[in-house]
Design an enzyme around this catalytic site. Structure first.
Site, PDB file in Angstrom:
ATOM      1  N   ASP A 108       6.979  -2.751   0.358  1.00  0.00           N
ATOM      2  CA  ASP A 108       6.193  -1.718  -0.292  1.00  0.00           C
ATOM      3  C   ASP A 108       5.604  -2.343  -1.558  1.00  0.00           C
ATOM      4  O   ASP A 108       6.306  -3.005  -2.312  1.00  0.00           O
ATOM      5  CB  ASP A 108       7.091  -0.529  -0.656  1.00  0.00           C
ATOM      6  CG  ASP A 108       6.395   0.798  -0.439  1.00  0.00           C
ATOM      7  OD1 ASP A 108       5.269   0.947  -0.931  1.00  0.00           O
ATOM      8  OD2 ASP A 108       6.987   1.684   0.209  1.00  0.00           O
ATOM      9  N   ASP A 113       1.180   1.291  -1.728  1.00  0.00           N
ATOM     10  CA  ASP A 113       1.358   2.637  -2.247  1.00  0.00           C
ATOM     11  C   ASP A 113       0.080   3.174  -2.906  1.00  0.00           C
ATOM     12  O   ASP A 113      -0.516   2.486  -3.740  1.00  0.00           O
ATOM     13  CB  ASP A 113       2.488   2.582  -3.287  1.00  0.00           C
ATOM     14  CG  ASP A 113       3.014   3.940  -3.668  1.00  0.00           C
ATOM     15  OD1 ASP A 113       3.598   4.612  -2.806  1.00  0.00           O
ATOM     16  OD2 ASP A 113       2.847   4.324  -4.839  1.00  0.00           O
ATOM     17  N   GLU A 137      -1.681   3.010   1.858  1.00  0.00           N
ATOM     18  CA  GLU A 137      -1.463   4.455   1.794  1.00  0.00           C
ATOM     19  C   GLU A 137      -2.648   5.013   1.020  1.00  0.00           C
ATOM     20  O   GLU A 137      -2.846   4.677  -0.146  1.00  0.00           O
ATOM     21  CB  GLU A 137      -0.150   4.786   1.079  1.00  0.00           C
ATOM     22  CG  GLU A 137       0.203   6.251   1.220  1.00  0.00           C
ATOM     23  CD  GLU A 137       1.003   6.821   0.056  1.00  0.00           C
ATOM     24  OE1 GLU A 137       1.617   7.876   0.223  1.00  0.00           O
ATOM     25  OE2 GLU A 137       0.981   6.228  -1.039  1.00  0.00           O
ATOM     26  N   HIS A 165       8.950   9.019   4.303  1.00  0.00           N
ATOM     27  CA  HIS A 165       9.876   9.476   3.269  1.00  0.00           C
ATOM     28  C   HIS A 165       9.290  10.567   2.375  1.00  0.00           C
ATOM     29  O   HIS A 165       9.994  11.082   1.509  1.00  0.00           O
ATOM     30  CB  HIS A 165      10.293   8.275   2.414  1.00  0.00           C
ATOM     31  CG  HIS A 165       9.127   7.710   1.660  1.00  0.00           C
ATOM     32  ND1 HIS A 165       8.050   7.105   2.295  1.00  0.00           N
ATOM     33  CD2 HIS A 165       8.829   7.686   0.338  1.00  0.00           C
ATOM     34  CE1 HIS A 165       7.168   6.746   1.391  1.00  0.00           C
ATOM     35  NE2 HIS A 165       7.603   7.080   0.201  1.00  0.00           N
TER      36      HIS A 165
END
Ligand code: GLC
Ligand code: CA
Length: 561
Positions: A98, A200, A257, A329
């Site tokens: 990530d 992210d 993302e 998540h």
């Protein structure tokens, strides 16, 4: 279509805090992941996406990073990480990290320096602005985790921007030195041998100049920052630069993302001729652009889901690449949201959802526990929640503004809250589902006695065994990866049916999203009565001329002319 390993792969997302605790402190860790690699190998996945494991004060469970080159103490050491990477590679599993670089932690050394004084060399690493007269923040944006997106800082009497919590100050990507620092850090991980990045909120790194006020919806507390933050003016320039300087030098899987992304924007991020990313996560099908407030208990509309996914399927075909997910998540459990988590239909509908997703065009993502049909947690009170998004929303909406009733809002959290996905992985039927010998940091779902990995690995009819089969099918049938897509029964609110085609092959996918029997209406030219049943959640063996689907039935038929 050009072949690529990341198109053929299945990715498994690990939320390390909740995956496996190796030392009894109640918190999942890296050594725990290493212990469970054989489980993942058995499942058959190719790539692990690790939610953040970097040093962090854990305001947002690791999405607030204070040192990008160190491992979070609770998760172990860099030696543990290196060992995990080695063990994963030894099993043919790749590791995607990530990458959280829209913001850092306020405890990152850069920010510690930046806030000291206006002349500090790190000042411009972040986004500082003067307030307006009368202690008013520089603009009306709200943060994603409630409250203003601006935090006043006493030292220099200025505000800094944080699109998430106030412990997550946004980096200033317009500063070339910031970009170079980030690229440097990425190279450092690549040199270690990692296999990719999940980036992210990468669509939010470039803000519109002047940071204009956002539009105020009726009754809203803050202005809408969307048009000024998501897919901003320089985001593609910065990603091209990142690609040129880092990504293109290694063999990586890259997935952005991208909140607020549209199909047209996604063509820029993922286009084969754009040299940015392999694929992006879009959120239209799980959140909905038209949704003014995520805190509701509205059921999913299959018509809407089909319309959105179909638009993405056809929109990116041949141009860019889709990532496929129903859960992660930040989302509730997919079987609770899109399927039916009652005892009667949990397994059947979990298998149906998996079929529907994995047969689409794109790279499928399995979120930990999804392969077991893990469910939402029966939350009833605020003390059970750990997620700051939920806790802040309660404070703002119930305690401060009195806009919502406590019980009603908790029901919405139970339906949509992020903690649903963060309860511990259910390994077996022993205490705490085998996740920890200590006290877990968040409650274990009480259904672990019947829903757990150990039982399912031994049962050839389990959700786990079904996932195994589904993943294996992908390896043997290139049509699943490379075929094109066409929606069937477009107007049906109950059945999701589509056909894939590649050369002289056809793949018919039929999924019933309801607990009632549904009649089919499939045009003669795409029926495959002579085809082979590749997978069925009712043990169907012959294709034949299927007229109806049983509750939550899914079947995939393959035919070669
Ligand atoms: C992303 C992450 C989420 C996190 C946020 C801020 O949306 O998936 O978990 O809270 O970014 O980093
Ligand atoms: Ca631990």
């Amino acid at each position: 279509m050009e072949k690529a390993w990341w198109k053929e792969a299945v990715v498994y997302q690990i939320y390390p805090r909740s995956f496996m605790d190796s030392n009894g402190d109640g918190i999942g860790d890296i050594a725990g992941i290493t212990q469970r690699l054989d489980y993942l190998k058995d499942l058959g996945i190719d790539v692990i996406w690790l939610s953040p494991v970097y040093q962090s004060p854990n305001d947002d469970n690791g999405y607030d990073i204070s040192d990008y080159r160190a491992i979070m103490k609770e998760f172990g050491t860099m030696e543990d990480f290196d060992e995990m990477l080695k063990q994963a590679h030894a099993r043919g599993l790749r590791i995607v990290m990530d990458l959280v670089v829209n913001h850092t932690s306020d405890e990152h050394q850069w920010f510690v320096e930046s806030r000291k004084n206006k002349e500090n060399p790190y000042r411009d690493y972040y986004i500082w602005r003067e307030g307006k007269a009368g202690d008013v923040p520089p603009n009306n944006w709200g943060s994603c985790f409630s409250g203003s997106a601006w935090q006043y800082d006493e030292a220099t009497k200025m505000y800094y921007l944080h699109m998430f919590s106030r412990k997550q100050p946004d980096l200033n990507w317009d500063n070339e030195t910031v970009r170079e620092e980030v690229f440097d850090m990425m190279r450092w991980w690549c040199e270690k041998g990692i296999d990719g990045f999940r980036m992210d909120v990468i669509s939010m790194i470039s803000k519109v100049e002047g940071l204009p006020d956002g539009e105020m919806a009726d009754g809203a507390l803050y202005g809408d920052f969307g048009p000024y933050v998501c897919n901003g003016p320089h985001v593609h320039q910065y990603l091209k630069e990142m690609n040129e300087k880092v990504l293109s030098r290694y063999d990586l899987l890259t997935v952005g993302e991208t909140p607020g992304v549209t199909v047209d924007e996604a063509k820029k991020y993922t286009g084969y001729d754009q040299h940015e990313l392999n694929m992006v996560f879009q959120f239209e099908h799980v959140e909905g652009m038209d949704e003014e407030n995520k805190w509701n208990t509205r059921p999913v509309s299959l018509l809407r889901l089909k319309r959105i996914l179909s638009r993405w399927q056809t929109g990116l075909h041949g141009v860019g690449w889709n990532s496929l997910f129903f859960s992660n998540h930040d989302q509730p459990r997919s079987v609770s949201r899109f399927g039916n988590d009652s005892d009667e239909y949990r397994e059947r509908s979990a298998k149906m959802l998996a079929t529907c997703l994995h047969m689409l065009e794109g790279t499928p993502y399995v979120y930990q526990g999804e392969e077991l049909g893990m469910c939402n947690y029966p939350f009833t009170e605020m003390s059970q929640f750990r997620d700051l998004e939920t806790i802040n929303a309660y404070r703002e909406l119930v305690e401060e503004s009195h806009k919502r009733e406590p019980e009603e809002l908790i029901r919405c959290f139970q339906h949509r809250g992020r903690d649903n996905a963060r309860t511990p992985m259910q390994w077996d039927d022993s205490v705490n589902a085998g996740f920890t010998t200590g006290t877990p940091w968040i409650g274990v779902n009480p259904n672990y006695k019947s829903v757990n990995a150990k039982a399912q690995q031994q049962d050839s009819d389990s959700v786990f065994s079904y996932y195994k089969k589904l993943i294996r099918l992908r390896k043997g049938h290139d049509i699943i990866v490379y075929g094109d897509y066409k929606l069937l029964m477009e107007e049906s609110p109950s059945v999701f049916a589509y056909v894939r085609a590649l050369g002289d092959q056809k793949l018919l996918v039929l999924c019933n999203f309801t607990s009632e029997e549904q009649a089919l209406d499939i045009p003669a030219e795409v029926r495959c009565p002579e085809g082979e049943v590749l997978i069925s959640n009712y043990g169907r063996e012959q294709a034949g001329d299927i007229q109806t689907l049983r509750p939550y039935e899914a079947v995939v038929i393959w035919q070669k002319q």
